[in-house]
Design an enzyme around this catalytic site. Sequence first.
Site, mmCIF file in Angstrom:
data_model
loop_
_atom_site.group_PDB
_atom_site.id
_atom_site.type_symbol
_atom_site.label_atom_id
_atom_site.label_comp_id
_atom_site.label_asym_id
_atom_site.label_seq_id
_atom_site.Cartn_x
_atom_site.Cartn_y
_atom_site.Cartn_z
ATOM 1 N N ASP A 1 0.871 -1.185 0.000
ATOM 2 C CA ASP A 1 0.000 0.000 0.000
ATOM 3 C C ASP A 1 0.905 1.231 0.000
ATOM 4 O O ASP A 1 2.129 1.087 -0.048
ATOM 5 C CB ASP A 1 -0.976 0.009 1.196
ATOM 6 N N ASN B 1 -4.661 -4.176 -7.597
ATOM 7 C CA ASN B 1 -5.890 -3.745 -6.934
ATOM 8 C C ASN B 1 -5.887 -2.256 -6.549
ATOM 9 O O ASN B 1 -6.937 -1.648 -6.435
ATOM 10 C CB ASN B 1 -6.092 -4.619 -5.682
ATOM 11 N N SER C 1 -13.850 -2.580 -13.620
ATOM 12 C CA SER C 1 -15.051 -2.108 -12.921
ATOM 13 C C SER C 1 -16.218 -2.047 -13.895
ATOM 14 O O SER C 1 -16.036 -1.738 -15.084
ATOM 15 C CB SER C 1 -14.796 -0.707 -12.364
ATOM 16 N N TYR D 1 -12.252 7.498 -14.369
ATOM 17 C CA TYR D 1 -12.189 6.161 -13.771
ATOM 18 C C TYR D 1 -12.635 5.092 -14.777
ATOM 19 O O TYR D 1 -12.008 4.033 -14.912
ATOM 20 C CB TYR D 1 -13.087 6.168 -12.535
ATOM 21 N N ALA E 1 -9.983 4.492 -17.356
ATOM 22 C CA ALA E 1 -8.859 3.746 -16.781
ATOM 23 C C ALA E 1 -9.223 2.270 -16.620
ATOM 24 O O ALA E 1 -8.429 1.371 -16.931
ATOM 25 C CB ALA E 1 -8.476 4.343 -15.428
ATOM 26 N N LYS E 2 -10.448 2.021 -16.144
ATOM 27 C CA LYS E 2 -10.840 0.635 -15.860
ATOM 28 C C LYS E 2 -11.009 -0.174 -17.147
ATOM 29 O O LYS E 2 -10.798 -1.386 -17.160
ATOM 30 C CB LYS E 2 -12.130 0.618 -15.026
HETATM 31 N N1 LIG Z 1 -15.457 -0.964 -4.020
HETATM 32 C C1 LIG Z 1 -16.042 -1.222 -5.175
HETATM 33 O O1 LIG Z 1 -17.252 -1.436 -5.261
HETATM 34 C C2 LIG Z 1 -15.235 -1.289 -6.425
HETATM 35 C C3 LIG Z 1 -15.918 -1.424 -7.639
HETATM 36 C C4 LIG Z 1 -15.192 -1.572 -8.816
HETATM 37 C C5 LIG Z 1 -13.815 -1.534 -8.751
HETATM 38 N N2 LIG Z 1 -13.183 -1.349 -7.563
HETATM 39 C C6 LIG Z 1 -11.728 -1.333 -7.585
HETATM 40 O O2 LIG Z 1 -11.233 -2.219 -6.601
HETATM 41 C C7 LIG Z 1 -9.976 -1.744 -6.127
HETATM 42 C C8 LIG Z 1 -9.994 -1.647 -4.618
HETATM 43 O O3 LIG Z 1 -11.015 -0.729 -4.256
HETATM 44 P P1 LIG Z 1 -11.568 -0.562 -2.776
HETATM 45 O O4 LIG Z 1 -13.016 -0.325 -2.898
HETATM 46 O O5 LIG Z 1 -11.061 -1.621 -1.896
HETATM 47 O O6 LIG Z 1 -10.896 0.848 -2.416
HETATM 48 P P2 LIG Z 1 -10.191 1.349 -1.090
HETATM 49 O O7 LIG Z 1 -10.104 2.828 -1.251
HETATM 50 O O8 LIG Z 1 -10.885 0.807 0.110
HETATM 51 O O9 LIG Z 1 -8.740 0.692 -1.165
HETATM 52 C C9 LIG Z 1 -7.820 1.081 -2.126
HETATM 53 C C10 LIG Z 1 -6.438 0.945 -1.529
HETATM 54 O O10 LIG Z 1 -5.487 1.287 -2.553
HETATM 55 C C11 LIG Z 1 -4.473 2.066 -1.957
HETATM 56 N N3 LIG Z 1 -3.829 2.897 -2.976
HETATM 57 C C12 LIG Z 1 -4.343 3.967 -3.618
HETATM 58 N N4 LIG Z 1 -3.440 4.501 -4.453
HETATM 59 C C13 LIG Z 1 -2.328 3.727 -4.359
HETATM 60 C C14 LIG Z 1 -1.065 3.751 -4.988
HETATM 61 N N5 LIG Z 1 -0.772 4.705 -5.871
HETATM 62 N N6 LIG Z 1 -0.155 2.808 -4.649
HETATM 63 C C15 LIG Z 1 -0.433 1.848 -3.754
HETATM 64 N N7 LIG Z 1 -1.632 1.777 -3.112
HETATM 65 C C16 LIG Z 1 -2.568 2.695 -3.426
HETATM 66 C C17 LIG Z 1 -5.189 2.912 -0.923
HETATM 67 O O11 LIG Z 1 -4.284 3.424 0.054
HETATM 68 C C18 LIG Z 1 -6.190 1.913 -0.357
HETATM 69 O O12 LIG Z 1 -5.683 1.220 0.767
HETATM 70 C C19 LIG Z 1 -9.733 -0.418 -6.833
HETATM 71 O O13 LIG Z 1 -8.936 -0.620 -7.971
HETATM 72 C C20 LIG Z 1 -11.115 0.002 -7.250
HETATM 73 O O14 LIG Z 1 -11.094 0.885 -8.341
HETATM 74 C C21 LIG Z 1 -13.855 -1.229 -6.408
#
Ligand SMILES: NC(=O)c1ccc[n+]([C@@H]2O[C@H](COP(=O)([O-])OP(=O)(O)OC[C@H]3O[C@@H](n4cnc5c(N)ncnc54)[C@H](O)[C@@H]3O)[C@@H](O)[C@H]2O)c1
Length: 296
Positions: free
Chosen positions: A38, A95, A147, A160, A163-164
């Site tokens: 992270d 992720n 996503s 977003y 990117a996705k």
């Molecule tokens: N939550 C959802 O419903 C959802 C839906 C579609 C896609 N996603 C994707 O799933 C992934 C995780 O999402 P989440 O909901 O757990 O988000 P979250 O914000 O809870 O966790 C994301 C984590 O990534 C870390 N992070 C951010 N930028 C970073 C970087 N440059 N280097 C290293 N770490 C970094 C953050 O510190 C955080 O701990 C993401 O890629 C998000 O786009 C999530």
Amino acid sequence: MSGFLEGRVAIVTGAGAGLGRSHALALAAAGAKVVVNDLSSTGDARSGEAIAAEINGQGGEAFYFGANVTDANAVDEMVLTALKKWGRIDILVNNAGILRDKSFAKLTADDFRLVMEVHVMGAFNCSKAVWTAMREQNYGRIIMTSSASGIYGNFGQANYAAAKMALVGLMNTLHIEGEKYNIRVNALAPTAYTQMLAGLVDENTAQMLTAESVSAGVVFLASEEAPSKTILGAGGGCFAVSHIYETPGVYLHADERTPAEIARRFGEISAPITEGALENAFSQIKKFSHLAKNSA
Ligand SMILES: NC(=O)c1ccc[n+]([C@@H]2O[C@H](COP(=O)([O-])OP(=O)(O)OC[C@H]3O[C@@H](n4cnc5c(N)ncnc54)[C@H](O)[C@@H]3O)[C@@H](O)[C@H]2O)c1
């Protein structure tokens, strides 16, 4: 800990919270050694360390490595550290992610660039850093986090969504280039109530959409039995696959190739009656030349 991924080594980016945290714990529970990544410059470092400690406390093996995925040197160092410690990298879960939601009218180039940088360049840096090791060991599993926002669109997420969907393109080509080295590349399209969705859904939906309900899908995509070039949707215990289809198409004779003729026959051109997935870009060329020959 023992199971599905015994002896495998995994890196999970953005594993200090949300889905990444849950994936790291699930991969470890399935027997993988895990690099918990992270950002090191925020409070998230502490939770990344706590997650690695939790895995070690349960008899697994993990270490925390703080690195911004946009920093290729830091990512290389993370991969080298894992290789020195464990001798291989079998699984990469791209992720890490951020949001900078705004309607397109208000979105700035900086908002767009930053989101592309973290999701797309981040996944590129990490995939590139593990690629040689995966080729040399003739084994690899890479999971992009896409996503539904990219696949289907979502208001306020032009950056977003772009990117996705770029990650789906990256998956498609890494799948082709990785195939002969037994590297399988897939994408996850998750839905989970994390800090990313805070306040956006009602309480019942939030309770259903646990990060834990998604992670079995990641363990599957990280396993020997993984498919390749597959977009796995996962949320609240539901799993589905998104396909990209193309209609059979229509051949237009030279004198018919006008916008008006395309407009006139657009119903036929877009009719999804016998649509099917195309394996790669050359499949489309093959299909078009076949269609042209049979229609000329
Ligand atoms: N939550 C959802 O419903 C959802 C839906 C579609 C896609 N996603 C994707 O799933 C992934 C995780 O999402 P989440 O909901 O757990 O988000 P979250 O914000 O809870 O966790 C994301 C984590 O990534 C870390 N992070 C951010 N930028 C970073 C970087 N440059 N280097 C290293 N770490 C970094 C953050 O510190 C955080 O701990 C993401 O890629 C998000 O786009 C999530």
